[in-house]
Scaffold this motif. Structure first.
Motif, PDB file in Angstrom:
ATOM      1  N   TYR A  58       0.809  -1.219   0.000  1.00 49.56           N
ATOM      2  CA  TYR A  58       0.000   0.000   0.000  1.00 49.56           C
ATOM      3  C   TYR A  58       0.845   1.274   0.000  1.00 49.56           C
ATOM      4  CZ  TYR A  58      -4.471  -2.354   0.469  1.00 49.56           C
ATOM      5  OH  TYR A  58      -5.589  -3.110   0.230  1.00 49.56           O
ATOM      6  N   SER A  59       2.152   1.142   0.005  1.00 49.04           N
ATOM      7  CA  SER A  59       3.087   2.284  -0.024  1.00 49.04           C
ATOM      8  C   SER A  59       2.835   3.272   1.110  1.00 49.04           C
ATOM      9  CB  SER A  59       3.005   3.007  -1.367  1.00 49.04           C
ATOM     10  OG  SER A  59       3.292   2.134  -2.419  1.00 49.04           O
ATOM     11  N   PHE A  60       2.611   2.744   2.298  1.00 49.80           N
ATOM     12  CA  PHE A  60       2.440   3.616   3.466  1.00 49.80           C
ATOM     13  C   PHE A  60       3.791   4.217   3.823  1.00 49.80           C
ATOM     14  CE2 PHE A  60      -1.207   0.714   4.988  1.00 49.80           C
ATOM     15  CZ  PHE A  60      -2.131   1.418   4.234  1.00 49.80           C
ATOM     16  N   PRO A  61       3.850   5.531   4.058  1.00 49.16           N
ATOM     17  CA  PRO A  61       5.144   6.162   4.344  1.00 49.16           C
ATOM     18  C   PRO A  61       5.699   5.829   5.736  1.00 49.16           C
ATOM     19  CG  PRO A  61       3.375   7.777   4.480  1.00 49.16           C
ATOM     20  CD  PRO A  61       2.768   6.506   3.988  1.00 49.16           C
ATOM     21  N   THR A  62       4.806   5.595   6.698  1.00 49.57           N
ATOM     22  CA  THR A  62       5.278   5.302   8.049  1.00 49.57           C
ATOM     23  C   THR A  62       4.485   4.131   8.637  1.00 49.57           C
ATOM     24  OG1 THR A  62       3.669   6.763   9.101  1.00 49.57           O
ATOM     25  CG2 THR A  62       5.790   7.748   8.482  1.00 49.57           C
TER      26      THR A  62
END
Length: 68
Positions: A58-62
């Motif tokens: 999901y390309s979550f940044p954190t």
């Protein structure tokens, strides 16, 4: 499979499920890491792997975004 249990599965969720099915992370996570009874019990490594793999899909940044 999961499609029968859930009404709609997104493309990202299909990608996640396919990846988990292909990798089968449980075969890499052995029982060598066992809790000796002292200190904090070891977290389930497979659950951690799945969470961080989902974070990648999901390309979550954190990690905080993943938890929320």
């Amino acid at each position: 499979m999961a499609e029968e249990e859930l009404s709609e599965i997104t493309a990202k969720m299909k990608e996640f499920l396919l990846g988990i099915e292909l990798m089968k992370p449980s075969r890499f996570i052995k029982g060598a890491l066992c809790w000796s009874g002292q200190g904090r019990p070891i977290a389930n490594r497979e659950h951690l792997f799945r969470a961080f793999y989902l974070k990648t899909i999901y390309s979550f940044p954190t990690t905080k975004v993943l938890i929320d």
